[in-house]
Scaffold this motif. Structure first.
Motif, PDB file in Angstrom:
ATOM      1  N   VAL A  31     -12.899  -3.695  35.994  1.00  0.00           N
ATOM      2  CA  VAL A  31     -14.257  -4.125  35.698  1.00  0.00           C
ATOM      3  C   VAL A  31     -15.118  -3.022  36.301  1.00  0.00           C
ATOM      4  O   VAL A  31     -14.785  -2.487  37.340  1.00  0.00           O
ATOM      5  N   SER A  32     -16.199  -2.659  35.662  1.00  0.00           N
ATOM      6  CA  SER A  32     -16.872  -1.450  36.147  1.00  0.00           C
ATOM      7  C   SER A  32     -18.266  -1.781  36.621  1.00  0.00           C
ATOM      8  O   SER A  32     -19.153  -2.075  35.844  1.00  0.00           O
ATOM      9  N   THR A  33     -18.434  -1.720  37.926  1.00  0.00           N
ATOM     10  CA  THR A  33     -19.679  -2.129  38.555  1.00  0.00           C
ATOM     11  C   THR A  33     -20.675  -0.980  38.559  1.00  0.00           C
ATOM     12  O   THR A  33     -20.414   0.070  39.159  1.00  0.00           O
ATOM     13  N   LEU A  34     -21.788  -1.200  37.902  1.00  0.00           N
ATOM     14  CA  LEU A  34     -22.827  -0.161  37.802  1.00  0.00           C
ATOM     15  C   LEU A  34     -23.172   0.409  39.170  1.00  0.00           C
ATOM     16  O   LEU A  34     -23.275  -0.329  40.156  1.00  0.00           O
ATOM     17  N   GLY A  35     -23.360   1.712  39.224  1.00  0.00           N
ATOM     18  CA  GLY A  35     -23.799   2.374  40.443  1.00  0.00           C
ATOM     19  C   GLY A  35     -22.678   3.055  41.215  1.00  0.00           C
ATOM     20  O   GLY A  35     -22.939   3.773  42.177  1.00  0.00           O
ATOM     21  N   SER A  93     -30.668  10.031  29.548  1.00  0.00           N
ATOM     22  CA  SER A  93     -31.849   9.165  29.506  1.00  0.00           C
ATOM     23  C   SER A  93     -32.103   8.761  28.056  1.00  0.00           C
ATOM     24  O   SER A  93     -32.570   9.558  27.252  1.00  0.00           O
ATOM     25  N   ASN A  94     -31.773   7.499  27.741  1.00  0.00           N
ATOM     26  CA  ASN A  94     -31.947   7.046  26.357  1.00  0.00           C
ATOM     27  C   ASN A  94     -32.853   5.825  26.252  1.00  0.00           C
ATOM     28  O   ASN A  94     -32.850   5.119  25.254  1.00  0.00           O
ATOM     29  N   GLY A  95     -33.585   5.573  27.331  1.00  0.00           N
ATOM     30  CA  GLY A  95     -34.641   4.564  27.268  1.00  0.00           C
ATOM     31  C   GLY A  95     -34.163   3.131  27.195  1.00  0.00           C
ATOM     32  O   GLY A  95     -34.957   2.212  27.040  1.00  0.00           O
ATOM     33  N   GLY A  96     -32.873   2.927  27.303  1.00  0.00           N
ATOM     34  CA  GLY A  96     -32.394   1.543  27.204  1.00  0.00           C
ATOM     35  C   GLY A  96     -30.980   1.426  27.703  1.00  0.00           C
ATOM     36  O   GLY A  96     -30.330   2.416  28.053  1.00  0.00           O
ATOM     37  N   PHE A  97     -30.519   0.210  27.729  1.00  0.00           N
ATOM     38  CA  PHE A  97     -29.144  -0.070  28.126  1.00  0.00           C
ATOM     39  C   PHE A  97     -28.284  -0.100  26.869  1.00  0.00           C
ATOM     40  O   PHE A  97     -28.432  -0.992  26.037  1.00  0.00           O
ATOM     41  N   ALA A  98     -27.415   0.857  26.742  1.00  0.00           N
ATOM     42  CA  ALA A  98     -26.504   0.821  25.599  1.00  0.00           C
ATOM     43  C   ALA A  98     -25.330  -0.072  25.941  1.00  0.00           C
ATOM     44  O   ALA A  98     -24.997  -1.000  25.216  1.00  0.00           O
ATOM     45  N   GLY A  99     -24.731   0.198  27.098  1.00  0.00           N
ATOM     46  CA  GLY A  99     -23.660  -0.683  27.548  1.00  0.00           C
ATOM     47  C   GLY A  99     -22.427  -0.546  26.699  1.00  0.00           C
ATOM     48  O   GLY A  99     -21.978   0.564  26.410  1.00  0.00           O
ATOM     49  N   TYR A 100     -21.883  -1.643  26.290  1.00  0.00           N
ATOM     50  CA  TYR A 100     -20.619  -1.635  25.581  1.00  0.00           C
ATOM     51  C   TYR A 100     -20.863  -1.751  24.082  1.00  0.00           C
ATOM     52  O   TYR A 100     -21.922  -2.153  23.645  1.00  0.00           O
ATOM     53  N   GLY A 101     -19.833  -1.481  23.359  1.00  0.00           N
ATOM     54  CA  GLY A 101     -19.887  -1.723  21.917  1.00  0.00           C
ATOM     55  C   GLY A 101     -20.970  -0.906  21.248  1.00  0.00           C
ATOM     56  O   GLY A 101     -21.315   0.192  21.687  1.00  0.00           O
ATOM     57  N   GLY A 112     -30.631   3.098  38.362  1.00  0.00           N
ATOM     58  CA  GLY A 112     -31.342   2.056  39.096  1.00  0.00           C
ATOM     59  C   GLY A 112     -30.551   1.594  40.310  1.00  0.00           C
ATOM     60  O   GLY A 112     -31.108   1.399  41.394  1.00  0.00           O
ATOM     61  N   TYR A 113     -29.254   1.458  40.139  1.00  0.00           N
ATOM     62  CA  TYR A 113     -28.420   0.998  41.255  1.00  0.00           C
ATOM     63  C   TYR A 113     -28.288   2.049  42.351  1.00  0.00           C
ATOM     64  O   TYR A 113     -27.989   1.724  43.487  1.00  0.00           O
ATOM     65  N   MET A 114     -28.464   3.313  41.993  1.00  0.00           N
ATOM     66  CA  MET A 114     -28.193   4.347  43.008  1.00  0.00           C
ATOM     67  C   MET A 114     -29.466   4.851  43.704  1.00  0.00           C
ATOM     68  O   MET A 114     -29.387   5.571  44.690  1.00  0.00           O
ATOM     69  N   GLY A 157     -26.410   6.529  33.150  1.00  0.00           N
ATOM     70  CA  GLY A 157     -27.521   6.053  32.316  1.00  0.00           C
ATOM     71  C   GLY A 157     -28.605   5.490  33.214  1.00  0.00           C
ATOM     72  O   GLY A 157     -28.559   5.631  34.449  1.00  0.00           O
ATOM     73  N   GLU A 158     -29.586   4.794  32.617  1.00  0.00           N
ATOM     74  CA  GLU A 158     -30.685   4.322  33.475  1.00  0.00           C
ATOM     75  C   GLU A 158     -30.280   3.142  34.352  1.00  0.00           C
ATOM     76  O   GLU A 158     -30.796   3.001  35.467  1.00  0.00           O
ATOM     77  N   ALA A 159     -29.364   2.323  33.885  1.00  0.00           N
ATOM     78  CA  ALA A 159     -28.961   1.180  34.714  1.00  0.00           C
ATOM     79  C   ALA A 159     -28.220   1.682  35.956  1.00  0.00           C
ATOM     80  O   ALA A 159     -28.512   1.270  37.080  1.00  0.00           O
ATOM     81  N   GLU A 167     -20.587   6.595  34.557  1.00  0.00           N
ATOM     82  CA  GLU A 167     -21.119   5.292  34.966  1.00  0.00           C
ATOM     83  C   GLU A 167     -20.574   4.216  34.027  1.00  0.00           C
ATOM     84  O   GLU A 167     -19.942   4.517  33.016  1.00  0.00           O
ATOM     85  N   SER A 168     -20.868   3.016  34.386  1.00  0.00           N
ATOM     86  CA  SER A 168     -20.636   1.922  33.458  1.00  0.00           C
ATOM     87  C   SER A 168     -21.624   2.087  32.303  1.00  0.00           C
ATOM     88  O   SER A 168     -22.758   2.466  32.516  1.00  0.00           O
ATOM     89  N   GLY A 169     -21.160   1.826  31.095  1.00  0.00           N
ATOM     90  CA  GLY A 169     -22.031   2.014  29.932  1.00  0.00           C
ATOM     91  C   GLY A 169     -21.502   3.128  29.053  1.00  0.00           C
ATOM     92  O   GLY A 169     -20.335   3.516  29.136  1.00  0.00           O
ATOM     93  N   ASN A 170     -22.368   3.651  28.226  1.00  0.00           N
ATOM     94  CA  ASN A 170     -21.926   4.671  27.265  1.00  0.00           C
ATOM     95  C   ASN A 170     -21.346   5.911  27.926  1.00  0.00           C
ATOM     96  O   ASN A 170     -20.487   6.572  27.350  1.00  0.00           O
ATOM     97  N   THR A 171     -21.812   6.271  29.120  1.00  0.00           N
ATOM     98  CA  THR A 171     -21.313   7.511  29.722  1.00  0.00           C
ATOM     99  C   THR A 171     -19.817   7.411  30.010  1.00  0.00           C
ATOM    100  O   THR A 171     -19.096   8.389  29.875  1.00  0.00           O
ATOM    101  N   ARG A 172     -19.356   6.233  30.404  1.00  0.00           N
ATOM    102  CA  ARG A 172     -17.918   6.067  30.613  1.00  0.00           C
ATOM    103  C   ARG A 172     -17.177   6.174  29.285  1.00  0.00           C
ATOM    104  O   ARG A 172     -16.187   6.899  29.155  1.00  0.00           O
TER     105      ARG A 172
HETATM  106  C1  LIG Z   1     -23.146  -4.596  38.303  1.00  0.00           C
HETATM  107  C2  LIG Z   1     -23.065  -4.635  36.826  1.00  0.00           C
HETATM  108  N1  LIG Z   1     -23.792  -5.533  36.114  1.00  0.00           N
HETATM  109  C3  LIG Z   1     -23.746  -5.539  34.765  1.00  0.00           C
HETATM  110  C4  LIG Z   1     -22.938  -4.679  34.079  1.00  0.00           C
HETATM  111  C5  LIG Z   1     -22.920  -4.712  32.552  1.00  0.00           C
HETATM  112  N2  LIG Z   1     -23.400  -3.458  31.967  1.00  0.00           N
HETATM  113  C6  LIG Z   1     -22.532  -2.509  31.599  1.00  0.00           C
HETATM  114  S1  LIG Z   1     -23.275  -1.166  30.991  1.00  0.00           S
HETATM  115  C7  LIG Z   1     -24.797  -1.845  31.161  1.00  0.00           C
HETATM  116  C8  LIG Z   1     -26.030  -1.106  30.748  1.00  0.00           C
HETATM  117  C9  LIG Z   1     -25.878   0.381  30.834  1.00  0.00           C
HETATM  118  O1  LIG Z   1     -27.068   1.013  30.461  1.00  0.00           O
HETATM  119  P1  LIG Z   1     -27.399   2.495  30.886  1.00  0.00           P
HETATM  120  O2  LIG Z   1     -27.141   2.697  32.325  1.00  0.00           O
HETATM  121  O3  LIG Z   1     -28.748   2.845  30.408  1.00  0.00           O
HETATM  122  O4  LIG Z   1     -26.290   3.330  30.157  1.00  0.00           O
HETATM  123  P2  LIG Z   1     -26.159   3.695  28.612  1.00  0.00           P
HETATM  124  O5  LIG Z   1     -25.063   2.809  28.136  1.00  0.00           O
HETATM  125  O6  LIG Z   1     -27.477   3.478  27.942  1.00  0.00           O
HETATM  126  O7  LIG Z   1     -25.749   5.130  28.642  1.00  0.00           O
HETATM  127  C10 LIG Z   1     -24.707  -3.119  31.706  1.00  0.00           C
HETATM  128  C11 LIG Z   1     -25.870  -3.973  32.003  1.00  0.00           C
HETATM  129  C12 LIG Z   1     -22.154  -3.788  34.869  1.00  0.00           C
HETATM  130  N3  LIG Z   1     -21.288  -2.925  34.347  1.00  0.00           N
HETATM  131  N4  LIG Z   1     -22.257  -3.784  36.213  1.00  0.00           N
END
Ligand SMILES: Cc1ncc(C[n+]2csc(CCOP(=O)(O)OP(=O)(O)O)c2C)c(N)n1
Ligand SMILES: [Mg+2]
Length: 554
Positions: free
Chosen positions: A411-415, A465-473, A443-445, A438-440, A385-390
């Protein structure tokens, strides 16, 4: 014989070998598709209708074109929602065919949102079918663009699906798709530069996968003894257990990118995006850029030598030229394989430890390591997914076959991961298929989970499942970049395995590292009988992974 436009389109799709279409209702060609016996995979939103077809084209490397339909026209609600999927397909260069309703003649300019101009920004071609007789012509043009040149989405807008035309006037013949061979003079010049270089590096992009050129890439790398890195989207284009494979990202990739004096880029735009490397000291390196079209030549870095053409033919020609110039011997092997191994061992040392970690909450790398143990890496599909898993999976996940792993996202669109997993199951039903999210992303799926049950798609969703959005960096939390917007209800507040289990998934929640492998096995066993699975791995927040060269972590 007189037929209506929608029926004509349905029949042509069949002639083109399309055997299912993804959709979210309503679209006025759908009923004809149904009547003509075209199976429709109904998703739960329009963005997913696009994303599943898009991913199908990616996973099959365009050998089977994904097709989707969604609502357009005057009430373009579906199209507005599908835009996210279209933009992603366009950004990532995916050859997907999208069919929607066109604004009927006499109704243009009535709405605020301009369908045609918005669609033009996200497509290789936006065709507005202004006359029913043009159905065969438009479909020919569409499939020509989908199967030739730089891949990208084609969108057809059908303003009047019930208008009729004579099917026999312009009988449809399926489109083959065409490739072009590179200029032999460019091949000679490219190889002359390569053989002069002391430390050439192959930078392989997704064009290698679309050209079906993994074998040719391997043959050239071996003869010329060049180390190989791949882009995120090309992950798997080169077998990752090969002695010349450096990586996608991480310290060892940085080492070879820094050290290289020549870069042989094949099938990559070389554009430094958010999820790719910059070429360090590019002005001091000889950049040989092989691409299917000129768009990317001299784009970011000065190109020392361009080679325009199909990646497979280019790699074949380069290999032949290297062989001819070296009397078949290639470049001397030297200590290249040992150097690659040493750099990889060093770069991977900390991850290998983490993959064996017994800590609790579970370290996400332990899940990835165990996933690699459980899967047959020659017969499985994993995506992130977008976020730490990628970031984490693209650092450590060993990919042994093209599209054994789908990396995505200029650009990586969540879901997108679930859409990719659905498409992978359609493309390769026998492959174990896992979407890691991740959880974000989850949520999209959520709305689309029902599709897996209805369609009996044996896919596993692995939730880190880490209870939050890690995202980038370094993560959103603590010293991270978005400390005010990271926290969501986590495993202590919500048991997602119960939520998804109530839908009918095989579901589990795993807190013990030793339970990861048995849980994955149970999930894959459920998948084998067509039942989707969800596992919530209760993990620590651990935003650590290989970096993109030339990009500060943000
Ligand atoms: C549609 C969309 N909106 C916003 C983002 C920016 N974004 C990238 S990762 C992320 C949060 C990811 O959190 P989670 O799914 O919990 O994954 P984690 O990094 O915690 O493993 C966000 C908001 C995105 N990639 N796609
Ligand atoms: Mg998270």
């Amino acid at each position: 014989m007189t037929i209506d436009v929608a029926t004509g389109i349905a029949r042509i799709l069949k002639q083109e070998g399309v055997d299912w279409v993804s959709t979210f209702p309503v679209c006025r060609v759908n009923n004809a598709l149904g009547r003509e016996g075209m199976p429709m995979l109904m998703l739960r939103d329009d963005r997913y209708a696009v994303a599943v077809a898009d991913a199908f084209s990616r996973i099959t490397a365009g050998t089977r074109i994904g097709v989707c339909t969604f609502q357009g026209g005057v009430n373009a609600a579906g199209l507005q929602y599908a835009y996210a999927g279209l933009a992603q397909a366009y950004e990532d260069g995916s050859p997907v065919l999208c069919i929607t309703d066109g604004v009927p003649a006499g109704s243009s300019g009535n709405s605020q949102f301009d369908v045609a101009s918005s669609m033009k920004t996200v497509s290789k071609w936006f065709g507005y079918l202004d006359k029913p007789e043009r159905v065969p012509e438009f479909m020919r043009r569409a499939f020509t663009m989908l199967r030739s040149g730089r891949p990208g989405p084609v969108i057809l807008a059908i303003p009047n699906a019930t208008a009729t035309y004579d099917e026999t006037a312009d009988p449809y013949r399926p489109v083959k798709g065409w490739k072009s061979a590179p200029d032999p003079a460019d091949i000679r010049a490219a190889v002359a530069l390569l053989l002069q270089a002391r430390n050439p590096l192959i930078y392989a992009g997704e064009g290698v996968i679309y050209a079906g050129a993994s074998g040719e890439l391997k043959a050239l790398a071996e003869l010329a003894n060049m180390p190989v890195i791949t882009t995120l989207k090309a992950k798997g284009a080169f077998p990752e257990n090969h002695p010349l494979f450096v990586g996608v990202r991480g310290d060892q990739v940085e080492h070879f990118l820094n050290k290289s004096d020549a870069i042989l880029a094949v099938g990559s735009s070389l554009s430094p995006g958010r999820f790719s490397h910059r070429i360090p000291d590019a002005a001091k390196k000889t950049i040989i850029h092989c691409n299917v079209d000129e768009l990317h030549i001299n784009k970011i870095y000065p190109t020392a030598q361009a080679v325009i053409g199909d990646a497979r033919m280019t790699l074949q020609a380069l290999r032949q030229e290297v062989s001819d110039r070296t009397s078949g011997a290639g470049r001397p092997a030297g200590t290249m394989a040992a150097e690659v191994k040493a750099a990889r061992d060093k770069g991977f040392a900390k991850y290998r430890e983490l993959m064996a970690s017994g800590e609790k909450p579970i370290n996400p790398y332990r899940v990835y390591g165990d996933l690699m143990k459980v899967l047959d890496l020659h017969n499985s599909f994993v995506t992130h997914e977008s976020g730490n898993t990628r970031d984490q999976l693209s650092t450590v996940f060993d990919t042994l076959i093209p599209r054994g792993f789908l990396g995505w996202g200029n650009v990586s669109t969540l879901g997108f991961s679930l859409a990719a997993a659905i498409a992978a199951k359609k493309a390769f039903p026998d492959r174990a298929t896992v979407a890691v999210t991740g959880e974000a992303g989850l949520g999209y799926m959520l709305g689309n989970l029902e599709v897996l049950l209805r369609e009996k798609l044996g896919v596993t969703v692995a939730h880190i499942s880490n209870g939050g959005f890690a995202g980038y960096g370094p993560g959103f939390w603590g010293p991270g970049h978005d400390p005010f917007t990271h926290s969501v209800l986590g495993p202590d507040e919500v048991d997602m395995s119960k939520v998804v289990g109530a839908l009918g998934f095989h579901s589990e929640r795993v807190r013990e590292p030793t339970e990861i492998i048995p849980a994955l096995r149970r999930a894959l066993a459920a998948n084998a009988s067509g039942r989707p699975a969800y596992i919530e791995f209760v993990c620590c927040q651990y935003p650590v992974y290989g970096q993109w060269v030339g990009r500060s972590s943000e």
